[in-house]
Design an enzyme around this catalytic site. Structure first.
Site, PDB file in Angstrom:
ATOM      1  N   HIS A 161      10.737 -24.097   8.435  1.00 61.03           N
ATOM      2  CA  HIS A 161       9.695 -24.893   9.094  1.00 61.03           C
ATOM      3  C   HIS A 161       8.309 -24.714   8.492  1.00 61.03           C
ATOM      4  CE1 HIS A 161      11.895 -25.688  13.183  1.00 61.03           C
ATOM      5  NE2 HIS A 161      12.627 -26.015  12.126  1.00 61.03           N
TER       6      HIS A 161
ATOM      7  N   CYS B 211       3.153  -3.208   4.081  1.00 60.63           N
ATOM      8  CA  CYS B 211       2.272  -2.088   4.442  1.00 60.63           C
ATOM      9  C   CYS B 211       2.917  -1.391   5.636  1.00 60.63           C
ATOM     10  CB  CYS B 211       0.832  -2.549   4.691  1.00 60.63           C
ATOM     11  SG  CYS B 211       0.553  -3.583   6.146  1.00 60.63           S
ATOM     12  N   GLY B 212       2.180  -0.609   6.370  1.00 65.96           N
ATOM     13  CA  GLY B 212       2.795   0.132   7.476  1.00 65.96           C
ATOM     14  C   GLY B 212       3.365  -0.783   8.536  1.00 65.96           C
ATOM     15  N   THR B 213       2.541  -1.703   8.997  1.00 59.87           N
ATOM     16  CA  THR B 213       2.979  -2.671  10.009  1.00 59.87           C
ATOM     17  C   THR B 213       3.237  -4.056   9.439  1.00 59.87           C
ATOM     18  OG1 THR B 213       0.689  -3.288  10.431  1.00 59.87           O
ATOM     19  CG2 THR B 213       1.626  -1.534  11.826  1.00 59.87           C
ATOM     20  N   GLY B 214       2.736  -4.312   8.247  1.00 64.68           N
ATOM     21  CA  GLY B 214       2.782  -5.671   7.670  1.00 64.68           C
ATOM     22  C   GLY B 214       1.603  -6.517   8.114  1.00 64.68           C
ATOM     23  N   ILE B 215       0.844  -6.030   9.084  1.00 66.44           N
ATOM     24  CA  ILE B 215      -0.225  -6.857   9.655  1.00 66.44           C
ATOM     25  C   ILE B 215      -1.394  -7.002   8.682  1.00 66.44           C
ATOM     26  CG2 ILE B 215      -1.914  -7.064  11.517  1.00 66.44           C
ATOM     27  CD1 ILE B 215       0.068  -5.501  13.324  1.00 66.44           C
ATOM     28  N   GLY B 216      -1.933  -5.881   8.257  1.00 71.72           N
ATOM     29  CA  GLY B 216      -3.134  -5.941   7.417  1.00 71.72           C
ATOM     30  C   GLY B 216      -2.892  -6.663   6.105  1.00 71.72           C
TER      31      GLY B 216
ATOM     32  N   ARG C  99       9.263 -33.728   9.124  1.00 72.01           N
ATOM     33  CA  ARG C  99       8.087 -33.596   9.987  1.00 72.01           C
ATOM     34  C   ARG C  99       7.320 -32.298   9.716  1.00 72.01           C
ATOM     35  NH1 ARG C  99      12.496 -31.851  12.569  1.00 72.01           N
ATOM     36  NH2 ARG C  99      12.398 -30.121  14.060  1.00 72.01           N
ATOM     37  N   HIS C 100       8.004 -31.319   9.153  1.00 67.84           N
ATOM     38  CA  HIS C 100       7.341 -30.040   8.883  1.00 67.84           C
ATOM     39  C   HIS C 100       6.388 -30.128   7.692  1.00 67.84           C
ATOM     40  CE1 HIS C 100       9.852 -28.330  11.914  1.00 67.84           C
ATOM     41  NE2 HIS C 100      10.941 -28.758  11.285  1.00 67.84           N
TER      42      HIS C 100
ATOM     43  N   ASP D 297       0.861  -1.175   0.000  1.00 73.58           N
ATOM     44  CA  ASP D 297       0.000   0.000   0.000  1.00 73.58           C
ATOM     45  C   ASP D 297       0.904   1.234   0.000  1.00 73.58           C
ATOM     46  OD1 ASP D 297       0.893   0.289   2.617  1.00 73.58           O
ATOM     47  OD2 ASP D 297      -1.100   0.207   3.535  1.00 73.58           O
ATOM     48  N   HIS D 298       0.297   2.411   0.180  1.00 75.16           N
ATOM     49  CA  HIS D 298       1.050   3.667   0.146  1.00 75.16           C
ATOM     50  C   HIS D 298       2.088   3.741   1.270  1.00 75.16           C
ATOM     51  CE1 HIS D 298      -2.465   3.987   2.682  1.00 75.16           C
ATOM     52  NE2 HIS D 298      -1.814   4.881   3.416  1.00 75.16           N
TER      53      HIS D 298
HETATM   54  C1  RB5 Z   1      -2.158   2.501   6.507  1.00 76.27           C
HETATM   55  O1  RB5 Z   1      -2.210   3.706   7.198  1.00 76.27           O
HETATM   56  C2  RB5 Z   1      -1.924   1.354   7.479  1.00 76.27           C
HETATM   57  O2  RB5 Z   1      -3.067   1.126   8.241  1.00 76.27           O
HETATM   58  C3  RB5 Z   1      -1.504   0.112   6.741  1.00 76.27           C
HETATM   59  O3  RB5 Z   1      -0.359   0.384   5.992  1.00 76.27           O
HETATM   60  C4  RB5 Z   1      -1.145  -1.099   7.571  1.00 76.27           C
HETATM   61  O4  RB5 Z   1      -0.246  -0.787   8.590  1.00 76.27           O
HETATM   62  C5  RB5 Z   1      -2.267  -1.932   8.016  1.00 76.27           C
HETATM   63  O5  RB5 Z   1      -2.107  -3.014   8.618  1.00 76.27           O
END
Ligand code: RB5
Length: 141
Positions: A98, A65-70, A132-133, A8-9
């Site tokens: 693994h 992305c910003g955190t990689g989470i989303g 095993r993995h 993303d941005h």
């Molecule tokens: C965008 O502002 C931010 O929410 C996105 O990059 C990301 O961190 C979501 O998980």
């Protein structure tokens, strides 16, 4: 290896850096965007990259992305994708050893550029251990 990159941005700068690094290492890069600072929605790019991996259009995918989470959450909704969100080289290496991760996710706002480059190299160069993995990875579905 043919590797797709998407972000993303918030992740576009690191995505471009990682894509350039992969090219330097001799890999073929498929850039799935985004390619500017305009605000976009990370699920669109996570899914786009994951579908390229699931359809075997590419060997691996890297999303930022910003955190990689989303973006990792979105990628992992696509069947056959195992996207590992990593913050250090050890988890990047273990994700291959693994978990046979076929996608890597990194947060541009939480991981420094050198660590991110090192994670990419570990992700590309580490082989799956199998054994095993294999059974455990198959159970993921
Ligand atoms: C965008 O502002 C931010 O929410 C996105 O990059 C990301 O961190 C979501 O998980």
């Amino acid at each position: 290896m043919r590797i797709a990159f998407a972000s993303d941005h918030a992740g576009v700068g690191l995505k471009d850096q990682l894509a350039a690094h992969a090219r330097q290492l001799g890999h073929e890069v498929v850039d799935l965007g985004t390619n500017g600072a305009d605000s976009v929605d990370y699920p669109d790019y996570g899914r786009r990259c994951a579908e390229a991996v699931a359809l075997a259009e590419v060997d691996r995918g890297v999303v930022v992305c910003g955190t990689g989470i989303g973006i990792s959450m979105a990628a992992n909704k696509v069947a056959g994708v195992r996207c590992a969100l990593v913050h250090d080289v050890t988890t990047a290496r273990m994700a291959r050893l693994h978990n046979d991760a076929n996608m890597l996710a990194i947060g541009a706002r939480v991981v420094g550029p050198q660590v991110a480059d090192d994670c990419l190299v570990a992700f590309i160069e580490t082989a799956f251990e199998g054994g095993r993995h294999q059974r455990r990875v198959e159970k993921i579905g």
